[in-house]
Each structure stands twice: as structure tokens, then as C-alpha cells.
Motif scaffolding. Structure first.
Motif, PDB file in Angstrom:
ATOM      1  N   SER A 112      62.340  42.139  16.930  1.00 47.04           N
ATOM      2  CA  SER A 112      61.237  42.702  16.148  1.00 47.04           C
ATOM      3  C   SER A 112      61.225  42.109  14.754  1.00 47.04           C
ATOM      4  O   SER A 112      62.281  41.930  14.144  1.00 47.04           O
ATOM      5  N   ILE A 113      60.035  41.831  14.279  1.00 46.84           N
ATOM      6  CA  ILE A 113      59.823  41.372  12.914  1.00 46.84           C
ATOM      7  C   ILE A 113      58.968  42.413  12.206  1.00 46.84           C
ATOM      8  O   ILE A 113      57.917  42.817  12.713  1.00 46.84           O
ATOM      9  N   TYR A 114      59.455  42.825  11.045  1.00 44.18           N
ATOM     10  CA  TYR A 114      58.717  43.745  10.196  1.00 44.18           C
ATOM     11  C   TYR A 114      58.366  43.016   8.908  1.00 44.18           C
ATOM     12  O   TYR A 114      59.247  42.455   8.259  1.00 44.18           O
ATOM     13  N   PHE A 115      57.090  43.033   8.578  1.00 46.94           N
ATOM     14  CA  PHE A 115      56.619  42.368   7.365  1.00 46.94           C
ATOM     15  C   PHE A 115      56.566  43.373   6.230  1.00 46.94           C
ATOM     16  O   PHE A 115      55.961  44.435   6.366  1.00 46.94           O
ATOM     17  N   ASN A 116      57.192  43.032   5.119  1.00 50.35           N
ATOM     18  CA  ASN A 116      57.161  43.872   3.934  1.00 50.35           C
ATOM     19  C   ASN A 116      55.875  43.543   3.173  1.00 50.35           C
ATOM     20  O   ASN A 116      55.873  42.767   2.230  1.00 50.35           O
ATOM     21  N   GLY A 117      54.784  44.121   3.649  1.00 54.06           N
ATOM     22  CA  GLY A 117      53.482  43.922   3.036  1.00 54.06           C
ATOM     23  C   GLY A 117      52.625  42.903   3.760  1.00 54.06           C
ATOM     24  O   GLY A 117      53.118  42.063   4.514  1.00 54.06           O
ATOM     25  N   SER A 118      51.336  42.976   3.523  1.00 52.68           N
ATOM     26  CA  SER A 118      50.400  42.091   4.221  1.00 52.68           C
ATOM     27  C   SER A 118      50.506  40.623   3.822  1.00 52.68           C
ATOM     28  O   SER A 118      50.287  39.757   4.670  1.00 52.68           O
ATOM     29  N   PRO A 119      50.856  40.265   2.568  1.00 54.00           N
ATOM     30  CA  PRO A 119      50.988  38.836   2.278  1.00 54.00           C
ATOM     31  C   PRO A 119      52.065  38.152   3.127  1.00 54.00           C
ATOM     32  O   PRO A 119      51.880  37.017   3.558  1.00 54.00           O
ATOM     33  N   ALA A 120      53.175  38.840   3.391  1.00 57.11           N
ATOM     34  CA  ALA A 120      54.217  38.257   4.242  1.00 57.11           C
ATOM     35  C   ALA A 120      53.671  38.008   5.642  1.00 57.11           C
ATOM     36  O   ALA A 120      53.906  36.947   6.234  1.00 57.11           O
ATOM     37  N   GLU A 121      52.933  38.963   6.171  1.00 57.52           N
ATOM     38  CA  GLU A 121      52.351  38.803   7.505  1.00 57.52           C
ATOM     39  C   GLU A 121      51.344  37.652   7.530  1.00 57.52           C
ATOM     40  O   GLU A 121      51.358  36.817   8.446  1.00 57.52           O
ATOM     41  N   THR A 122      50.489  37.587   6.537  1.00 56.68           N
ATOM     42  CA  THR A 122      49.467  36.538   6.470  1.00 56.68           C
ATOM     43  C   THR A 122      50.103  35.148   6.398  1.00 56.68           C
ATOM     44  O   THR A 122      49.700  34.232   7.120  1.00 56.68           O
ATOM     45  N   LEU A 123      51.102  35.001   5.533  1.00 58.00           N
ATOM     46  CA  LEU A 123      51.773  33.705   5.400  1.00 58.00           C
ATOM     47  C   LEU A 123      52.513  33.323   6.678  1.00 58.00           C
ATOM     48  O   LEU A 123      52.514  32.164   7.080  1.00 58.00           O
ATOM     49  N   PHE A 124      53.126  34.299   7.330  1.00 55.44           N
ATOM     50  CA  PHE A 124      53.828  34.030   8.583  1.00 55.44           C
ATOM     51  C   PHE A 124      52.839  33.536   9.646  1.00 55.44           C
ATOM     52  O   PHE A 124      53.103  32.544  10.331  1.00 55.44           O
ATOM     53  N   LYS A 125      51.735  34.223   9.790  1.00 61.56           N
ATOM     54  CA  LYS A 125      50.731  33.818  10.790  1.00 61.56           C
ATOM     55  C   LYS A 125      50.181  32.432  10.483  1.00 61.56           C
ATOM     56  O   LYS A 125      49.960  31.629  11.385  1.00 61.56           O
ATOM     57  N   ARG A 126      49.973  32.134   9.218  1.00 62.12           N
ATOM     58  CA  ARG A 126      49.376  30.866   8.830  1.00 62.12           C
ATOM     59  C   ARG A 126      50.343  29.697   8.945  1.00 62.12           C
ATOM     60  O   ARG A 126      49.980  28.619   9.412  1.00 62.12           O
TER      61      ARG A 126
END
Length: 167
Positions: A112-126
Motif C-alpha cells: 500500500s502507498i499512502y500519499f501525504n497530500g494531493s501534490p504527492a499523489e499528482t507527482l507520483f501519477k505524473r
């Protein structure tokens, strides 16, 4: 035009027993100065992690790292390096992602990966997710623990409780 400063993240806090990985974007100015993840005392990260297990917050950074590993939690940032003045994720320029292919090869127990905030998630996806295929990973975004995200501590903590389901 103002010169931006290239900054670099830290090595992951991880061992072979970790089941979940919490990802931030890039350490802020205070964290870089202290050479500690979430080194800004106003950041709620460490308080939330300790509260999940109903434990008193340690002061010593090595104790904090040990606490994470004892609870099978790994910690890293999406980015290895970027140009940025200040601490805001919105000011990140020229991002370079960390090597997640090697990380997941070296630590296959992470599910499991938990993103500490939406910018982390956005950068990971990109910058990361498209470069490798690991279909058995579960991804979840959590509210940022940053003081820039002004939600109340209890509001953040309640949403972070979901981490316990994967441990």
C-alpha cells in the motif's frame, strides 16, 4: 529572473518488513536544514503517526525512525530532486522522481502507498506510475500533514486512521 535552488530529498526510511509506504513530495526548508523528514514542528506528521498507536511522541529523530519501522511503515518522497525556493509544493520546478522500480524490487512486501497530500499523489501519477506496472499496490491519498493545509488536527487524524487497516 531569480535563480532557483536545486534541492535533494533523503534516503527512504525502510526495511524488509515494511508493508506500507507513506510518500511526501519533497522536504521543506526546515526539514532540509535539520536533515529530518517532517522536521517542521508545525507539521502534524509525527504527531499523527504516534497518535495512531496511542503513544507519546518521541523527541529524538532516531527514535521516530525506529518507531516507523517497528510498525512496518516506510517513509520516502516522490521526488529525489527539484528546483524550489521555499517549502511550497506549488513552487516545485524541474522535478526528478526517485527510483521506485528499484525500491519495489528490493522491498516486495510493500502493498500500500499512502500519499501525504494531493501534490504527492499528482507527482507520483505524473512521473512514476507510468514507468512501472505493479498492479497489486493499493493507493490512497490522505490529507496533508503540512501546516499549509489548515484543517484541524483531529480532522486530519481521523482520515489517517485508515493506515491501520494495512498493518
Amino acid at each position: 529572473m531569480k535563480q532557483l535552488n536545486m534541492i535533494y530529498s533523503f534516503e527512504p526510511i525502510i526495511n524488509e518488513n515494511c508493508k506500507i509506504l507513506i510518500l511526501g513530495t519533497m522536504p521543506g526548508v526546515q526539514s532540509l536544514r535539520k536533515q529530518e523528514y517532517y522536521g517542521n514542528k508545525q507539521n502534524a506528521f509525527w504527531r499523527i503517526i504516534y497518535s495512531l498507536f496511542d503513544k507519546e511522541l518521541a523527541i529524538d529523530y532516531n527514535e521516530k525512525k525506529k518507531f516507523l519501522l517497528e510498525h512496518h511503515i516506510a517513509l520516502w518522497d516522490v521526488l529525489e530532486a527539484c528546483d524550489r525556493e521555499g517549502s511550497l509544493d506549488s513552487d516545485i520546478k524541474n522535478p526528478k522522481a526517485n527510483d521506485f522500480v528499484s525500491l519495489f524490487n528490493d522491498y516486495p512486501r510493500i502493498k500500500s502507498i499512502y500519499f501525504n497530500g494531493s501534490p504527492a499523489e499528482t507527482l507520483f501519477k505524473r512521473y512514476v506510475k507510468a514507468k512501472f506496472e505493479k498492479g497489486d499496490l493499493k493507493y490512497r491519498r490522505l490529507p496533508s500533514t503540512s501546516p499549509a493545509y489548515t484543517a484541524a488536527f483531529l480532522e486530519k487524524f481521523d482520515k489517517w486512521k485508515i493506515v491501520l487497516e494495512d498493518l
